[in-house]
Write an enzyme that holds these catalytic residues in place. Structure first.
Site, PDB file in Angstrom:
ATOM      1  N   VAL A 293      13.828  -9.918  28.820  1.00 38.26           N
ATOM      2  CA  VAL A 293      14.366  -9.157  27.688  1.00 38.26           C
ATOM      3  C   VAL A 293      15.875  -9.010  27.820  1.00 38.26           C
ATOM      4  O   VAL A 293      16.623  -9.135  26.846  1.00 38.26           O
ATOM      5  CB  VAL A 293      13.686  -7.770  27.600  1.00 38.26           C
ATOM      6  CG1 VAL A 293      14.421  -6.865  26.613  1.00 38.26           C
ATOM      7  CG2 VAL A 293      12.231  -7.927  27.194  1.00 38.26           C
ATOM      8  N   GLU A 298      18.919 -12.947  22.449  1.00 40.07           N
ATOM      9  CA  GLU A 298      18.335 -12.991  21.106  1.00 40.07           C
ATOM     10  C   GLU A 298      19.270 -12.406  20.051  1.00 40.07           C
ATOM     11  O   GLU A 298      19.176 -12.722  18.866  1.00 40.07           O
ATOM     12  CB  GLU A 298      16.982 -12.251  21.081  1.00 40.07           C
ATOM     13  CG  GLU A 298      17.070 -10.723  21.181  1.00 40.07           C
ATOM     14  CD  GLU A 298      17.376 -10.230  22.580  1.00 40.07           C
ATOM     15  OE1 GLU A 298      17.851  -9.092  22.725  1.00 40.07           O
ATOM     16  OE2 GLU A 298      17.141 -11.004  23.532  1.00 40.07           O
ATOM     17  N   ASP A 340      49.296 -26.360  -4.224  1.00 38.48           N
ATOM     18  CA  ASP A 340      50.017 -26.393  -5.491  1.00 38.48           C
ATOM     19  C   ASP A 340      51.391 -25.774  -5.269  1.00 38.48           C
ATOM     20  O   ASP A 340      51.608 -25.036  -4.298  1.00 38.48           O
ATOM     21  CB  ASP A 340      49.274 -25.580  -6.554  1.00 38.48           C
ATOM     22  CG  ASP A 340      47.966 -26.237  -6.946  1.00 38.48           C
ATOM     23  OD1 ASP A 340      47.859 -27.458  -6.823  1.00 38.48           O
ATOM     24  OD2 ASP A 340      47.047 -25.511  -7.374  1.00 38.48           O
ATOM     25  N   ASN A 683      24.503 -12.469  31.733  1.00 44.44           N
ATOM     26  CA  ASN A 683      23.060 -12.732  31.760  1.00 44.44           C
ATOM     27  C   ASN A 683      22.697 -13.739  32.851  1.00 44.44           C
ATOM     28  O   ASN A 683      21.673 -13.596  33.524  1.00 44.44           O
ATOM     29  CB  ASN A 683      22.589 -13.235  30.389  1.00 44.44           C
ATOM     30  CG  ASN A 683      22.653 -12.153  29.324  1.00 44.44           C
ATOM     31  OD1 ASN A 683      23.145 -11.054  29.577  1.00 44.44           O
ATOM     32  ND2 ASN A 683      22.174 -12.454  28.132  1.00 44.44           N
ATOM     33  N   ASN A 711      21.426  -4.130  30.821  1.00 37.87           N
ATOM     34  CA  ASN A 711      21.431  -4.803  29.519  1.00 37.87           C
ATOM     35  C   ASN A 711      21.934  -3.872  28.428  1.00 37.87           C
ATOM     36  O   ASN A 711      22.686  -4.270  27.538  1.00 37.87           O
ATOM     37  CB  ASN A 711      20.018  -5.291  29.190  1.00 37.87           C
ATOM     38  CG  ASN A 711      19.963  -6.041  27.873  1.00 37.87           C
ATOM     39  OD1 ASN A 711      20.647  -7.030  27.679  1.00 37.87           O
ATOM     40  ND2 ASN A 711      19.141  -5.556  26.949  1.00 37.87           N
TER      41      ASN A 711
END
Length: 886
Positions: A293, A298, A340, A683, A711
């Site tokens: 997890v 994710e 332009d 991680n 985390n």
């Protein structure tokens, strides 16, 4: 008629065959007023009755559904189930703690996703189309979704038709209905009613919502809005709104999936190794799931979406409206800006400063009072600018400047227009480069022509004064253009009646005079061009003006040196595509160029491998805007068609805003790289720490609740705060990046590998030292070292090359606040008794805490050393201002 709110709602398209009714009958049916439109109160009542003029969209997820979706991830569900099993078996404290952290993580994930959705919705609302309607007798520009049945809608070339309209007046009006009927050619519109029913594609007295006005102008009454329009009837084909996904998001999602599989495999090994060493299976299962997890990124695509959308919101403050999110990502790759001239590089504040009458020797600074009457009359009559209720001139800057020039000799625009009412016209367009109007006289018709000298002079056979000498007039026009003037020629002709073919009036005309208009360069344009050049971006000017005018403006902006080449549209037509591709990178100025030629220039640059941004404002610019990598439309003078085709809209029509947007795009991409670097390193270090510990004969370094805590505090606030990092001072000193460049280029991948190994190595070394030394608090020290190592890493990676001590701690206050908050929370976990019970920690002595801080700083100092080596050119060499990209 429009002064009273109707007692019942007027009929809409499904109730009446509007193409069979006359314009007058249609207005009566809808209880409106052709001259005044609806009243404000009537329009509000009809909006309540009929709803907004919108096509139904797929229902969006509400906040509750968005929040519950945070718990649908498979690994989160497994973790919740494992925590509940653990509680049933007696470890209730762990269960509650794990569930609380999961809940907090869900709240953070929900807030990120919700803010990203809100930011994208706000951008969508800002870029919504508008419509011009008559309300209470005044022209008003309103959001297109506020148009109601009975509104009198004014539509010009370049507009997107706001609702289904029964046309009441049409002047050379044509619309592109290919999206609705499949008809590839523009449809010529009229106002006449039909005697019999016709299929949709043949109802030429109707204009339909969502179609494009490509020529002329029209006035119509809205007969259907929203889902009752013809496009609303097929809304089920349009309702599914595609999610905005950038190439970067797609690549990171793919990367996340691969990384997830690797992490799951490692977690399985961690579980198996722990069980084989005699650890409790439930504890090891919880550890493995918690690691999965924590380590699976994710949220990475969601955070990237949030960063991009927040960056786009910030761009709006700098007058750059992003219509498509991928543009934020790809701005940093731009190598050419094809701009332009008028209004973008210049101020678009036209002033008529030179008047040259037929038969005179030299131009005058003002229009001569008596001799200038014939020219002044054309300046006013062959002109669509108009006065508003306050007496202010509205319209194209060139046309307002012409009226102001005529007003200097006392000509009254309203009186002249009443004396010479317009009977027919051929509007100006980029192909013809001229405008024809025909006006009623007592004994016939007066045809008036205005346009570029090279399109007007061939249609002249004489002059109102003196002998007509086309070569002499052309030479005078070139002298005016060389002084930086935009030059227009004017001619007239008396006729007995309006000819069936209006272009027949554009022959045998009398030349009347020339007008030179000045549009000074923007003060900031030259600086922006120079800034773009330093950033490796080449600026190209594409204009419809005279070559001499283009050269004068280009030289003042630093685009062109004395010997620089100006390529004209006619020269361009003589080049085949292969020859153009060979020469295109050496040309900086194109004059008398058409929108179609602009597409050729874009494609030639793309064929040379360039990444091109193009500006445009007209209907015919839309294909070039679509074919460019970044289409840039004008917000002030641009048409709705151009804005719909563009990726970026300049709200101030300023070239400097494009360069500022490129700078902001580079900042955003750099900050996404920093976030990826931070998360991937953190991680990976967590995974390596838990994976390697059993093979080194060490117990599990961290408990499940500690893994989830890391985390929560380290991946959350510090990671997001990196997106607030100010622009790198060298961002516009380096060349553009390749759009195919990997996110892990320029040493990012190497950094993740060595830094994750170092971070996990320091953590495992700490564990081995404290564990084998018999320290009772070995796990608390190990836990603290890994947490604080990640904080030091987040501070060190704020720049790829610049030292933190040069940047200053206070230059990113959100990140500094996040790091300090994490440090305080970590101390709370260590020293608050009730948190000791939850996280299985113990208070550290002063020496132990100091040792943990010193050990965790190793990563920070290592990254600072890496940056020093990069500055010295010994690592990850990247092209700089003196090293052009290959």
């Amino acid at each position: 008629m429009s002064e009273h709110i109707p007692s019942s709602s007027p009929p809409q398209s499904a109730d009446v065959d509007w193409h069979l009714l006359s314009p007058e009958h249609s207005v009566d049916q809808l209880r409106s007023d052709r001259e005044r439109g609806l009243s404000g109160a009537d329009a509000a009542a009809r909006l309540d009755a009929h709803g907004r003029n919108q096509i139904a969209q797929a229902r969006q997820r509400g906040p509750l559904a968005m929040f519950l979706a945070q718990f649908t991830d498979f690994m989160i569900l497994v973790l919740i189930a494992a925590a509940i099993v653990s509680g049933v078996l007696g470890d209730l404290v762990d269960t509650i703690a794990i569930l609380v952290i999961v809940l907090i993580n869900a709240v953070i994930g929900f807030l990120q996703e919700y803010r990203a959705d809100r930011a994208i919705a706000a951008l969508r609302e800002l870029s919504a189309p508008h419509a011009t309607v008559l309300r209470d007798g005044q022209e008003r520009v309103i959001p297109a979704d506020e148009v109601v049945p009975g509104d009198i809608v004014l539509t010009d070339a370049g507009d997107i038709v706001a609702a289904d309209l029964r046309l009441l007046d049409a002047v050379q009006f044509q619309s592109d209905e290919s999206a609705l009927t499949g008809e590839s050619q523009p449809v010529v519109k009229s106002t006449d009613a039909f005697d019999d029913d016709r299929p949709l594609a043949e109802r030429s007295n109707m204009a339909y919502k969502g179609t494009l006005a490509v020529r002329g102008r029209a006035i119509g009454i809205a007969v259907a809005t929203g889902m009752r329009t013809e496009v609303g009837r097929i809304a089920d084909l349009l309702a599914a709104q595609e999610e905005v996904r950038t190439p970067l998001q797609t690549r990171l999602t793919r990367f996340g999936r691969v990384l997830s599989l690797i992490i799951l495999a490692i977690c399985a090994i961690v579980f198996g190794a722990g069980v084989l060493r005699g650890e409790q299976p439930l504890l090891m299962f919880l550890t493995a799931v918690s690691l999965a997890v924590a380590a699976i990124p994710e949220a990475l695509p969601a955070v990237v979406t949030l960063t991009l959308s927040r960056g786009a919101s910030l761009m709006v403050r700098a007058n750059a409206l992003v219509r498509r999110l991928p543009a934020v990502e790809t701005l940093g790759s731009v190598t050419y800006i094809c701009s332009d001239k008028t209004g973008t590089l210049t101020q678009n504040r036209m002033r008529a400063e030179r008047f040259w009458l037929a038969g005179t020797a030299q131009p005058d600074a003002t229009l001569p009072p008596e001799a200038g009457y014939a020219l002044g009359r054309i300046l006013i009559l062959n002109n669509d600018a108009r006065l508003d209720a306050d007496g202010l001139l509205l319209g194209d800057p060139t046309e307002t400047a012409l009226i102001e020039g005529a007003a200097t000799i006392g000509l009254d625009p309203e009186a002249l227009r009443e004396q010479y009412p317009r009977q027919a016209e051929l509007p100006f367009d980029s192909d013809r480069q001229r405008m024809l109007t025909l006006h009623r006289l007592d004994d016939g018709v007066l045809a008036l022509l205005k346009g570029a000298p090279e399109t007007v002079l061939p249609r002249c056979a004489s002059a109102v004064e003196g002998r007509f000498d086309a070569a002499a007039v052309t030479a005078q026009a070139e002298r005016l253009a060389a002084d930086g003037c935009r030059v227009l020629a004017f001619a007239q002709r008396r006729m007995g009646a309006v000819p069936p073919d209006l272009e027949r009036a554009e022959s045998q005309m009398e030349f009347v005079g020339l007008v030179g208009l000045i549009d000074p360069p923007r003060a900031e344009a030259a600086t922006a061009v120079a800034a773009a050049r330093r950033a490796g971006i080449t600026t190209v000017m594409i204009t419809g003006d005279h070559p001499a005018t283009a050269r004068a403006i280009a030289r003042s902006l630093g685009l062109l040196d004395a010997d620089g080449e100006v390529l004209t549209g006619s020269d361009l037509d003589r080049l085949d595509q292969a020859e153009l591709e060979r020469r295109v990178e050496s040309i900086r100025v194109y004059a008398r160029a058409t929108p179609e030629q602009k597409i050729r220039i874009v494609k030639a640059l793309q064929a040379r491998g360039e990444f091109v941004a193009v500006t445009g404002d007209g209907v015919n610019d839309a294909p070039a805007l679509k074919s460019a990598h970044i289409g840039v439309a004008m917000g002030k003078v641009g048409t709705e068609v151009a804005r719909e085709a563009a990726d970026l809209v300049l709200l101030d029509d300023n070239f400097a805003t494009i360069v500022a947007a490129v700078r902001e795009g580079r900042r955003i991409y750099d900050n996404i790289r920093k976030f990826v670097k931070y998360v991937a390193t953190s991680n990976s270090a967590e995974v390596l720490t838990l994976f390697l510990a059993p093979f080194l004969g060490l117990p599990m370094p961290l408990l499940p609740i500690q893994i989830l805590w890391i985390n929560l505090v380290s991946d959350g606030l510090p990671g997001l705060a990196l997106s607030a990092e100010p622009v790198d001072r060298n961002a516009m000193q380096r060349p553009p990046r390749s759009p195919q460049e990997s996110m892990f280029a320029h040493g990012l991948g190497h950094h993740v590998v060595w830094c994750a190994l170092l971070m996990s190595g320091v953590t495992l070394l700490t564990q081995a030292w404290t564990y084998h030394s018999g320290m009772a608090h070995w796990q608390s020290i190990t836990f603290t070292v890994l947490t604080l190592s990640q904080m030091g890493h987040s501070l060190a990676i704020r720049s790829e090359t610049e030292s933190l001590f040069t940047q200053g701690l206070l230059s990113n206050r959100p990140l500094l606040g996040a790091v300090l908050l994490t440090f305080v929370l970590q101390l709370a976990v260590l020293y608050l008794p009730w948190m000791n019970a939850i996280f299985k920690t113990a208070p550290l002595s002063a020496v132990e805490l100091l040792a943990a801080v010193l050990l965790s700083s190793v990563v920070f100092w290592a990254v600072e050393l890496e940056k020093l080596l990069i500055r010295r050119g010994w690592l990850y060499r990247r092209a700089g201002p003196d090293q052009p990209p290959k």
